[in-house]
Write an enzyme that holds these catalytic residues in place. Structure first.
Site, PDB file in Angstrom:
ATOM      1  N   CYS A 154       1.216  -1.425   0.197  1.00  0.00           N
ATOM      2  CA  CYS A 154       0.012  -0.001   0.162  1.00  0.00           C
ATOM      3  C   CYS A 154       1.100   1.016   0.033  1.00  0.00           C
ATOM      4  CB  CYS A 154      -0.721   0.042   1.307  1.00  0.00           C
ATOM      5  SG  CYS A 154      -2.047   1.485   0.970  1.00  0.00           S
ATOM      6  N   HIS A 156      -3.469  -4.929   0.568  1.00  0.00           N
ATOM      7  CA  HIS A 156      -2.889  -5.382   1.877  1.00  0.00           C
ATOM      8  C   HIS A 156      -3.192  -6.955   1.687  1.00  0.00           C
ATOM      9  CE1 HIS A 156      -2.368  -2.178   4.117  1.00  0.00           C
ATOM     10  NE2 HIS A 156      -3.817  -1.333   2.954  1.00  0.00           N
ATOM     11  N   GLU A 206      -2.010  -9.036   4.211  1.00  0.00           N
ATOM     12  CA  GLU A 206      -1.608  -9.098   5.195  1.00  0.00           C
ATOM     13  C   GLU A 206      -2.952  -9.342   5.788  1.00  0.00           C
ATOM     14  OE1 GLU A 206      -2.524  -4.827   5.577  1.00  0.00           O
ATOM     15  OE2 GLU A 206      -0.643  -5.980   4.318  1.00  0.00           O
TER      16      GLU A 206
END
Length: 243
Positions: A118, A218, A220
């Site tokens: 990001c 993202h 994660e």
């Protein structure tokens, strides 16, 4: 028998940022990071370590690292790409910008495996001479990439066949996004390897490096899919073994 270190998990540094935080009896400025990054690195097979946003980062102070994650977060100071701030652009964080630009320069010099997430993608593009759209909804006409505060929007992206990202995720994948800025002019030397359906740049790669991949989304946040973090850790392990 003492280990020679070849069997230890690769050490993956993750950038942190300064925010006011409350814990225990304290309310103070702290270096913080979403835990999801730590869990993703662990699931991918690495040992996560937190990197200070005020460190003296250069190759000689990073030779213990096997890989690097540039985490998401605040907007990059538009002065770094020669623009005045848009009304929606966040307050500059000069310490974090300076730390991460230095980290990135060292990682590139060291050919340290890199996953930029990001804001991290935006840091990579700006550091190499690119620019940003400071408010993407003005460009694409929707808030799909940032649907609500503190939530993630689901975005379908198309990935360039044969790219590093394509070999890891395939040519079409659903990702989770939370950003109001995005790539405008792509820096020389970077390759765009993924787009959202509205044309937003969703991933960049730096060719000629062992592993240098940036994603606007993202990864994660997707606990069921650690492929990007696994690929980063695998590249970090291979680099360590080569050394």
């Amino acid at each position: 028998m003492a280990s020679n270190g070849s069997d230890r998990p690769p050490v993956i540094g993750i950038t942190t940022y300064l925010e006011n935080a409350t814990f225990g009896i304290w309310e103070t400025e702290a270096a913080v990071l979403h835990r999801d990054y730590l869990d993703s690195v662990r699931v991918g097979g690495g040992n996560p370590v937190l990197l200070s946003p005020i460190g003296d980062w250069r190759p000689s102070t990073l030779d213990w690292l096997d890989g690097l994650v540039l985490s998401g977060g605040a907007d990059v100071d538009p002065a770094r790409y020669g623009q005045p701030p848009h009304p929606t652009t966040g307050t500059p964080q000069p310490l974090r910008d300076a730390s991460e630009f230095a980290l990135l320069a060292a990682a590139i010099e060291m050919d340290l495996p890199l996953l930029a997430v990001c804001r991290g993608l935006q840091v990579l593009n700006v550091a190499l001479g690119g620019t940003l759209h400071q408010h993407t909804p003005e460009i694409v006409g929707t808030n799909d990439h940032l649907p609500h505060v503190a939530s993630f929007g689901k975005t379908e992206i198309s990935v360039t066949p044969g790219s590093l990202l394509g070999r890891i995720l395939g040519e079409s994948v659903s990702v989770l996004c939370h950003h109001h800025q995005s790539v405008d002019r792509v820096a020389d030397g970077l390759h765009v390897v993924a787009h959202a359906q509205d044309g937003t740049v969703e991933a960049l790669e730096l060719p000629g490096r062992r592993f240098a991949l940036a994603t606007q989304s993202h990864p994660e946040q997707n606990a069921d899919d650690a492929r990007l973090f696994t690929a980063l850790v695998d590249a970090a392990r291979a680099r360590r073994e080569d050394r």
